[in-house]
Structure formats: structure tokens, C-alpha cells
Write a protein that holds these residues in place. Structure first.
Motif, short mmCIF file in Angstrom:
data_model
loop_
_atom_site.label_atom_id
_atom_site.label_comp_id
_atom_site.label_asym_id
_atom_site.label_seq_id
_atom_site.Cartn_x
_atom_site.Cartn_y
_atom_site.Cartn_z
N SER A 104 -6.45 9.15 5.99
CA SER A 104 -5.80 8.48 6.98
C SER A 104 -5.90 6.94 7.35
O SER A 104 -5.19 6.25 7.98
CB SER A 104 -5.98 9.31 8.47
N ASP A 105 -7.45 6.55 6.68
CA ASP A 105 -7.64 5.30 7.14
C ASP A 105 -6.98 4.23 5.85
O ASP A 105 -7.05 3.07 6.12
CB ASP A 105 -9.13 5.02 6.89
N ARG A 106 -6.00 5.01 4.94
CA ARG A 106 -5.41 4.14 3.99
C ARG A 106 -3.97 3.75 4.79
O ARG A 106 -3.13 2.93 4.12
CB ARG A 106 -5.09 4.96 2.92
N LEU A 107 -3.66 4.39 5.96
CA LEU A 107 -2.43 3.97 6.47
C LEU A 107 -2.81 3.34 7.90
O LEU A 107 -3.43 3.75 8.68
CB LEU A 107 -1.64 5.42 6.69
N ILE A 108 -2.21 2.14 7.98
CA ILE A 108 -2.24 1.47 9.06
C ILE A 108 -1.04 1.53 9.83
O ILE A 108 0.07 0.87 9.49
CB ILE A 108 -2.61 -0.12 8.98
N GLY A 109 -0.93 2.46 11.24
CA GLY A 109 0.61 2.54 11.59
C GLY A 109 0.88 3.98 11.37
O GLY A 109 0.08 4.84 11.28
N GLU A 110 2.38 3.93 11.21
CA GLU A 110 2.92 5.06 10.79
C GLU A 110 4.12 5.00 10.03
O GLU A 110 4.45 4.02 10.05
CB GLU A 110 3.31 6.00 12.26
N ILE A 111 4.32 6.19 9.28
CA ILE A 111 5.58 6.25 8.59
C ILE A 111 6.40 7.62 8.88
O ILE A 111 5.73 8.63 8.76
CB ILE A 111 4.96 6.09 7.00
N TRP A 112 7.52 7.31 9.18
CA TRP A 112 8.44 8.52 9.40
C TRP A 112 9.43 8.60 8.23
O TRP A 112 10.07 7.71 7.61
CB TRP A 112 9.10 8.34 10.70
N LEU A 113 9.68 9.80 7.75
CA LEU A 113 10.25 10.43 6.68
C LEU A 113 11.21 11.36 6.89
O LEU A 113 11.10 12.51 7.44
CB LEU A 113 9.46 10.59 5.42
N VAL A 114 12.77 10.85 6.71
CA VAL A 114 13.75 11.80 7.18
C VAL A 114 14.67 11.93 5.79
O VAL A 114 15.49 11.31 5.34
CB VAL A 114 14.61 11.37 8.11
N PRO A 115 14.41 13.02 4.93
CA PRO A 115 15.15 13.32 3.68
C PRO A 115 16.55 14.00 4.31
O PRO A 115 16.47 14.59 5.32
CB PRO A 115 14.44 14.22 2.88
N GLY A 150 -1.60 6.91 10.64
CA GLY A 150 -2.77 6.64 10.22
C GLY A 150 -4.00 6.40 11.19
O GLY A 150 -3.75 6.61 12.54
N ALA A 151 -5.04 6.25 10.61
CA ALA A 151 -6.38 6.18 11.76
C ALA A 151 -6.31 5.29 12.56
O ALA A 151 -6.87 5.19 13.85
CB ALA A 151 -7.65 6.32 10.95
N VAL A 152 -5.53 4.03 12.38
CA VAL A 152 -5.56 2.86 13.14
C VAL A 152 -4.21 2.49 13.26
O VAL A 152 -3.18 2.68 12.67
CB VAL A 152 -6.01 1.49 12.36
N PRO A 153 -3.74 2.33 14.64
CA PRO A 153 -2.22 2.11 15.11
C PRO A 153 -1.86 0.81 14.49
O PRO A 153 -2.55 -0.04 14.19
CB PRO A 153 -2.55 1.90 16.68
#
Length: 388
Positions: free
Chosen positions: A64-75, A28-31
Motif C-alpha cells: 500500500s505504500d507504493r500508492l499515493i492516493g487512490e485509484i478507482w477502476l470500473v470495467p 494507498g497508505a498515504v492520502p
């Protein structure tokens, strides 16, 4: 948002081909906090892959401002298990080389022999965020020792190489979600830890199983168990800190299937959970009914499996998701014999009041083979009254 896509080699086959993991990283734009979500650790349990695909589509549609932080995806996080085939069937629950369950192989910081109590004493006068940061460094330093063993001339077995690659992706996460299905046929439910039940409501599932004991070998356990141990040590020293660190296993329907209803429930619940944790800003989430969601939680020790008392064919089995009273029939075995007698029907009845949440796919069973699983008793975690 456009994800950073990384391909991570896991194993080289005798043919020279390589099997890899693919990781989709959304920042996201913000950590902020990190959520790690994986699917298909057991080869036949594929529904989580559809959930992750829809999450990728959702996140790509957001600014990107709708995500605060990060999301990792592993299918398809276990390429060896996913590729195992037996005729038309996809087993892949066990490593065919050594027989180990793929979800019972993971590295546990607490089992590594580190002195968590001594660490707690050294941190007792510090705030929760500082302790959390320092503890992560301790875990990372201990985990790094595994790589030296892997890179040694003697190397290590594949399961240790694989677990190192997979766990290295989530050691710094705040929230870990491991998406499974039943190897057989099952309702949708969630596994959670006894100190994290309140957050279970956010997944909006009807049923959950609470760990009353765990050994740290499963993926979610290996991640959260060290944090629970630190909380316990701090509490013994008079500091009642609960870290905002959680791990979950979602069981989404049946094996070898991507059931649309299970996928839909999984996606809705994960969106709601991530919004509840402040990572996602999406319209309508978290849902206002989250805090009052009626989830029924059952202790894991109350899970009871039924095995066939005779060889034969399973018939007349109650429907998945049924409540069955003590003494009522669960299923019949149509049993043939080699005694010169007519076939017989063996009635199997419930030993107590139960809820049937998992049933075998195969309706042919040898004596002593698995037929179904039940929840023997439950305790409410909501205003709803459970019929069992």
C-alpha cells in the motif's frame, strides 16, 4: 493491496433482474490524488477491460505504500450497451431505446446554468488548492439536484439514471481515463484537450487528437469542461491558474477485440502516466524518455471521413496506418448494377495528403456508408518529423 469491491445497481429490468456496475477501489497508505479509470462505455469496445484486469493484478501485487492516493477502476461500465447483440456482432454504441450515443449523454456543470464567472470572482484572492476544493463543492451541490429528479414520482429516462450513477463515481477525481476502442478497426491513439498536451506524452502513444471544440456531452468533456471554464474565468481576472485536473480518452485498437498489442500499449501508458503524476511508485516508471516522447497531435477538425460514393464491395483498400499522398488510391468499390452492364471498379483517391487511422470492419457498403477516417494534417509536439 486488496481492493474494496463495490457493486452498484444501475437498472432493474422488466424480468426483475438487475444490471450493476462493479467498482474496484485501491487506496494507498498515504492520502493523495484520485485517478478514475473506466472501460467499455460503448458496448463493442472491450479492450479496456483487459487493461483494467491487468491493472487490478498489478495493484494487488504492490504494498500500500507504493500508492499515493487512490485509484478507482470500473470495467464494463455500461452493462446495457455491453449486452446488446445482433447475430455474432456486438454493437452497443447507441441506446436502442432512444438512439442516443452512450458517450453523448453526460451532465455538464457549465450547462447546468451555474455562474462560473461569479464563482471565480469570489475566489480570486485564494490559493489554487482552496479554489479547487470550493469548486468541487459547487459541482457536487449542483450535481445532487439530479437525484431529486430521479427520485420524483415521474422519475427520469434511463440514460439520466445511468449517467448519475456513473458520474457520481468520478466527480471528486483528479484524473479521469475513459478507455475506448474504435467501433471499427483503428490504430492506438489518445484524445486530449488543448491545455493539457504536455501530459499526453506520458501515455507513450504515437498519435493524439486534440479537441479544438467540444460540447460537454462526452464523458471526458463533461468532467473537464467546467475546470477549463473556471481557468478561463480566472485568467480573465488576471489569475493564470491551471488546476492539476485532467481527462483523457484512450482509443485502444479495434472493436469487438482485445488485441494483445493494444492492451499492452494501454497498460504501459497508464502505468507511466500514473507514475508521472506521483500516484504509483513502481520500479522503472516513469520512463526516462517520457518528456521527449514523440507524439504527433492533430486538431480534431482535421479528422476527415470518407463515405462510399457507390454501393458495392470494398477492395484494394490501403492498410490501416498508411500515409497516402493526394491523388493516390485509398480504396476501390467493386460495384454491381442493374443496368444490364458489367460490374465496374470505382476508384476513390485521397483529396489531400492523409494518414489513415480508422477503417470499417465491413467490406460491403451501400452508397453513403462509412469506409474510413483520415487525419488531413498534423502538427508536431515533439522533435520527431511526421512523414505526412
Amino acid at each position: 493491496m486488496i481492493p474494496v469491491i463495490s457493486t452498484i445497481p444501475v437498472v432493474q429490468l422488466a424480468s426483475g433482474d438487475r444490471l450493476s456496475l462493479q467498482v474496484y477501489q485501491f487506496r494507498g497508505a498515504v492520502p493523495g490524488k484520485k485517478a478514475y479509470i473506466q472501460s467499455n462505455l460503448h458496448g463493442a469496445e472491450i479492450s479496456g477491460n483487459a487493461v483494467i484486469h491487468q491493472l487490478i493484478q498489478l495493484l494487488m501485487s504492490l504494498d500500500s505504500d507504493r500508492l499515493i492516493g487512490e485509484i478507482w477502476l470500473v470495467p464494463v461500465c455500461n452493462p446495457v450497451g455491453v449486452n446488446v447483440r445482433s447475430h455474432h456482432f456486438s454493437p452497443g454504441r447507441y441506446n436502442h431505446y432512444d438512439g442516443a450515443d452512450w458517450n453523448r449523454i453526460f451532465w455538464d456543470f457549465e450547462k447546468a446554468g451555474e455562474d462560473i464567472q461569479a464563482f471565480a470572482k469570489s475566489q480570486i484572492d485564494r490559493d489554487a488548492d482552496t479554489i479547487k476544493c470550493n469548486y468541487r463543492k459547487e459541482i457536487a451541490l449542483s450535481f445532487a439536484k439530479q437525484l431529486a429528479k430521479i427520485n420524483a414520482p415521474s422519475c427520469r429516462p434511463y440514460n439520466e439514471i445511468y449517467r448519475y450513477k456513473l458520474q457520481s463515481l468520478c466527480l471528486d477525481a483528479d484524473y479521469v481515463l475513459d478507455l475506448h476502442s474504435s467501433t471499427n478497426q483503428a490504430v492506438d491513439y489518445i484524445y486530449c484537450f488543448s491545455s493539457r498536451q504536455e501530459s499526453a506524452k506520458a501515455f507513450l502513444l504515437d498519435r493524439g487528437i486534440v479537441f479544438d471544440e467540444y460540447d460537454g456531452d462526452a464523458f471526458d468533456e463533461a468532467f473537464l469542461k467546467p475546470w477549463l471554464a473556471l481557468e478561463k474565468s480566472l485568467a480573465e481576472l488576471g489569475s493564470a491558474i491551471v488546476f492539476d485536473v485532467e481527462a483523457w480518452t484512450l482509443e485502444l485498437g479495434s472493436g469487438m477485440q482485445m488485441n494483445p498489442e493494444s492492451v499492452s500499449k494501454g497498460l504501459r501508458g497508464i502505468k507511466n502516466y500514473l507514475a508521472s503524476k506521483g500516484l504509483l511508485k513502481i520500479e522503472g516508471f516513469p520512463l526516462p524518455e517520457t518528456a521527449a516522447h514523440p507524439i504527433i497531435l492533430t486538431d480534431k477538425k482535421s479528422v476527415h471521413k470518407y463515405y462510399s460514393p457507390a454501393g458495392g464491395m470494398i477492395q484494394g483498400r490501403v492498410q490501416l496506418g498508411s500515409f497516402v499522398k493526394e491523388g493516390d488510391r485509398l480504396y476501390q468499390i467493386l460495384s454491381f448494377n442493374k443496368n444490364g452492364e458489367l460490374p465496374s471498379l470505382v476508384e476513390v483517391c485521397a483529396e489531400s495528403d492523409v494518414f489513415v487511422f480508422d477503417v470499417s470492419t465491413n467490406q460491403s457498403a451501400n452508397q453513403g456508408e462509412y469506409v474510413l477516417s483520415v487525419l488531413v494534417r498534423s502538427r508536431d509536439f515533439s522533435p520527431r518529423i511526421d512523414a505526412d
